[in-house]
Design a protein around this motif. Sequence first.
Motif, mmCIF file in Angstrom:
data_model
loop_
_atom_site.group_PDB
_atom_site.id
_atom_site.type_symbol
_atom_site.label_atom_id
_atom_site.label_comp_id
_atom_site.label_asym_id
_atom_site.label_seq_id
_atom_site.Cartn_x
_atom_site.Cartn_y
_atom_site.Cartn_z
ATOM 1 N N VAL A 20 0.845 -1.202 0.000
ATOM 2 C CA VAL A 20 0.000 0.000 0.000
ATOM 3 C C VAL A 20 0.876 1.246 0.000
ATOM 4 C CG1 VAL A 20 -1.600 1.375 1.380
ATOM 5 C CG2 VAL A 20 -1.993 -1.071 1.109
ATOM 6 N N LEU A 21 1.856 1.285 0.901
ATOM 7 C CA LEU A 21 2.715 2.454 1.047
ATOM 8 C C LEU A 21 3.606 2.649 -0.180
ATOM 9 C CD1 LEU A 21 3.707 1.895 4.778
ATOM 10 C CD2 LEU A 21 2.032 3.508 3.883
ATOM 11 N N VAL A 22 4.108 1.543 -0.734
ATOM 12 C CA VAL A 22 4.942 1.630 -1.929
ATOM 13 C C VAL A 22 4.131 2.175 -3.102
ATOM 14 C CG1 VAL A 22 6.184 0.284 -3.665
ATOM 15 C CG2 VAL A 22 6.541 -0.194 -1.246
ATOM 16 N N ALA A 23 2.906 1.692 -3.259
ATOM 17 C CA ALA A 23 2.046 2.137 -4.358
ATOM 18 C C ALA A 23 1.761 3.630 -4.258
ATOM 19 C CB ALA A 23 0.738 1.345 -4.355
ATOM 20 N N VAL A 24 1.511 4.104 -3.055
ATOM 21 C CA VAL A 24 1.218 5.530 -2.866
ATOM 22 C C VAL A 24 2.469 6.366 -3.128
ATOM 23 C CG1 VAL A 24 0.590 7.278 -1.163
ATOM 24 C CG2 VAL A 24 -0.671 5.129 -1.263
ATOM 25 N N ALA A 25 3.605 5.910 -2.603
ATOM 26 C CA ALA A 25 4.846 6.671 -2.762
ATOM 27 C C ALA A 25 5.279 6.757 -4.218
ATOM 28 C CB ALA A 25 5.951 6.033 -1.930
ATOM 29 N N LYS A 26 5.006 5.713 -4.995
ATOM 30 C CA LYS A 26 5.405 5.710 -6.395
ATOM 31 C C LYS A 26 4.347 6.323 -7.308
ATOM 32 C CE LYS A 26 8.562 1.759 -6.231
ATOM 33 N NZ LYS A 26 8.873 0.409 -6.744
ATOM 34 N N GLY A 27 3.124 6.411 -6.812
ATOM 35 C CA GLY A 27 2.038 6.900 -7.648
ATOM 36 C C GLY A 27 1.722 8.366 -7.494
ATOM 37 N N GLY A 93 8.792 0.729 7.717
ATOM 38 C CA GLY A 93 8.893 1.300 9.055
ATOM 39 C C GLY A 93 10.135 2.170 9.177
ATOM 40 N N SER A 94 11.183 1.839 8.402
ATOM 41 C CA SER A 94 12.416 2.628 8.448
ATOM 42 C C SER A 94 12.229 3.997 7.797
ATOM 43 C CB SER A 94 13.557 1.855 7.767
ATOM 44 O OG SER A 94 13.273 1.623 6.396
ATOM 45 N N HIS A 95 11.317 4.098 6.829
ATOM 46 C CA HIS A 95 11.016 5.397 6.218
ATOM 47 C C HIS A 95 10.405 6.335 7.265
ATOM 48 C CE1 HIS A 95 11.575 3.052 2.577
ATOM 49 N NE2 HIS A 95 11.528 4.140 1.859
ATOM 50 N N TYR A 96 9.532 5.773 8.089
ATOM 51 C CA TYR A 96 8.898 6.586 9.139
ATOM 52 C C TYR A 96 9.945 7.139 10.096
ATOM 53 C CZ TYR A 96 6.195 7.708 13.335
ATOM 54 O OH TYR A 96 5.670 8.343 14.428
ATOM 55 N N LYS A 97 10.884 6.282 10.502
ATOM 56 C CA LYS A 97 11.921 6.720 11.438
ATOM 57 C C LYS A 97 12.781 7.811 10.821
ATOM 58 C CE LYS A 97 15.518 4.994 14.540
ATOM 59 N NZ LYS A 97 16.275 3.788 15.002
ATOM 60 N N TYR A 154 0.437 6.803 11.132
ATOM 61 C CA TYR A 154 -0.790 6.029 11.282
ATOM 62 C C TYR A 154 -0.553 4.548 11.004
ATOM 63 C CZ TYR A 154 -4.023 9.984 11.726
ATOM 64 O OH TYR A 154 -4.716 11.084 12.175
ATOM 65 N N THR A 155 0.317 4.266 10.033
ATOM 66 C CA THR A 155 0.510 2.877 9.618
ATOM 67 C C THR A 155 1.677 2.190 10.316
ATOM 68 O OG1 THR A 155 1.836 3.648 7.731
ATOM 69 C CG2 THR A 155 -0.503 3.245 7.342
ATOM 70 N N SER A 156 2.540 2.956 10.992
ATOM 71 C CA SER A 156 3.712 2.359 11.640
ATOM 72 C C SER A 156 3.320 1.399 12.754
ATOM 73 C CB SER A 156 4.628 3.465 12.193
ATOM 74 O OG SER A 156 5.744 2.903 12.845
ATOM 75 N N ASP A 157 2.436 1.835 13.653
ATOM 76 C CA ASP A 157 1.992 0.976 14.746
ATOM 77 C C ASP A 157 1.276 -0.253 14.206
ATOM 78 O OD1 ASP A 157 3.033 2.666 16.616
ATOM 79 O OD2 ASP A 157 1.160 3.689 17.061
ATOM 80 N N LEU A 158 0.481 -0.052 13.148
ATOM 81 C CA LEU A 158 -0.222 -1.177 12.534
ATOM 82 C C LEU A 158 0.778 -2.190 11.981
ATOM 83 C CD1 LEU A 158 -2.727 -2.611 11.415
ATOM 84 C CD2 LEU A 158 -2.598 -1.109 9.419
ATOM 85 N N ARG A 182 -8.963 5.653 10.585
ATOM 86 C CA ARG A 182 -8.102 6.744 11.045
ATOM 87 C C ARG A 182 -7.523 7.529 9.870
ATOM 88 N NH1 ARG A 182 -3.942 6.492 15.508
ATOM 89 N NH2 ARG A 182 -4.471 8.696 15.349
ATOM 90 N N ILE A 183 -7.243 6.832 8.768
ATOM 91 C CA ILE A 183 -6.731 7.528 7.590
ATOM 92 C C ILE A 183 -7.762 8.512 7.054
ATOM 93 C CG2 ILE A 183 -6.189 7.175 5.138
ATOM 94 C CD1 ILE A 183 -3.832 6.645 6.910
ATOM 95 N N GLN A 184 -9.051 8.192 7.243
ATOM 96 C CA GLN A 184 -10.121 9.055 6.756
ATOM 97 C C GLN A 184 -10.356 10.267 7.659
ATOM 98 O OE1 GLN A 184 -12.057 9.157 3.948
ATOM 99 N NE2 GLN A 184 -10.622 7.628 3.167
ATOM 100 N N GLU A 185 -9.941 10.191 8.913
ATOM 101 C CA GLU A 185 -10.185 11.289 9.857
ATOM 102 C C GLU A 185 -9.588 12.617 9.386
ATOM 103 O OE1 GLU A 185 -8.937 10.140 13.742
ATOM 104 O OE2 GLU A 185 -10.381 8.493 13.894
ATOM 105 N N PRO A 186 -8.288 12.644 8.983
ATOM 106 C CA PRO A 186 -7.734 13.928 8.515
ATOM 107 C C PRO A 186 -8.455 14.463 7.286
ATOM 108 C CG PRO A 186 -5.985 12.313 8.904
ATOM 109 C CD PRO A 186 -7.284 11.572 8.966
#
Length: 322
Positions: A20-27, A93-97, A154-158, A182-186
Motif C-alpha cells: 500500500v505504502l509503496v504504491a502511494v509513494a510511487k504513484g 517502518g524505516s522510512h517513518y523513522k 498512522y501505519t507504523s503501529d499497525l 483513522r486515515i479518513q479522519e484527517p
Amino acid sequence: MKESPSAYYIHCFAHQLQLVLVAVAKGNDECVWFFDRVSLLLNIIGVSCKRHDMLRDARLHNIMKLLECGELQTGSGLNQEMGLPRPGDTRWGSHYKTVLNIVAMYPTIRDVIITLGQDASQRSDWPKIDTIVGVFESFDFIFNAHLMLVILGYTSDLSDCLQRRDQDILSAMAMVRLAKDRIQEPRSNGWDAFLQRVTLFCNKHSIQVPTMEDNYVPYGRSTRFVRPQTNDDHFRREVFLGVIDQISQELENRFDEINMELLSCMSALNPANSFAAFDAHKVCKLAEFYPEDFSSADLIHLELQLGNYIGDMRKDENFQGL
C-alpha cells in the motif's frame, strides 16, 4: 489456483501494508519528489563518518543550549542520541523513522549542511549542498515531510502489530479496519489543524509560508509541467487529500472484504481456550466460499454435524490447554 479454482490467495498482512505504502509513494508525484530529496540529503550527510560526527555534535550542542534555556527537561530516556538512518525499500517502518528524525532534528541538520556549504574543503559537493539547502528550507519539503509523518505514523503501529508472532487473525483485521478509519479522519476535518502545525513549524524556523490564495509555484521545478492552480488547490486538494484518498483506495484494494470475511470465518476454527471462538454460523459461511467442495445438501448436513464436532473437540484431551 489452477488445480483448485476455489482457492483464495492472501498475502501476509504486513507485506500487503507495505505494498500500500509503496504504491502511494510511487504513484504520487509529490511523494516521489520528496523521497528523492530525502535520498539526496542522506547521501550528503551520510557520505562519511566525519559528517555523521558533525551531525551528532551539532545535536548535542543544540540540546545543551535548550537545557540551559529551560526548554528541555532532563531525565531517564529523554534526549536520546538520534541519527539519520537510511530507509530500506523492503522495510517501510524505516522510512517513518527517517522522516521523524528529519522533523525532530531539523535545525541541527540545517546547521550541518550550511556548515558544509561554507567549508572550502567540501568544494566538490557544493552543487549538491546548495541544492539541498534550498530544498530543505522550502515550504514544499516541510509540507511533504509533515504529511508523510502523519501517513507513515498512522501505519507504523499497525505494521509493528501485524508482525507480532502472537497476533491472532481477528485482532489483526480489527487493526486494519481501525487504520482505514483513522486515515479518513484527517480528510474529513484535519486540514486546518494540519496546515496550522506546518505553519507553526515554518514560522519557528524562518521558512516562508505561501498565501493559499496565490498561484502555486513549484520549488526547483519548471512550471511547464505543473497545471495552473492556487496554493490551496495544490497543497490541500492535490497533495493532502490526494495522498489520503490514494492510500485509502489502496487499503481497500489490498484488504478487500472477501478476504477479510474469509479470514473472519476461518478464525471460528481456532482451538485456543477450548474452542472459545467457535461459531457454527461462521463455519457454514466459510463452507459457502468453496462451492465445488460443498453442495447445498452438504451445507445442510454440515450444520447438523458441527454440534457433534464441537462437543467431541472440547472433550478431547489433545486439545486442552491450547
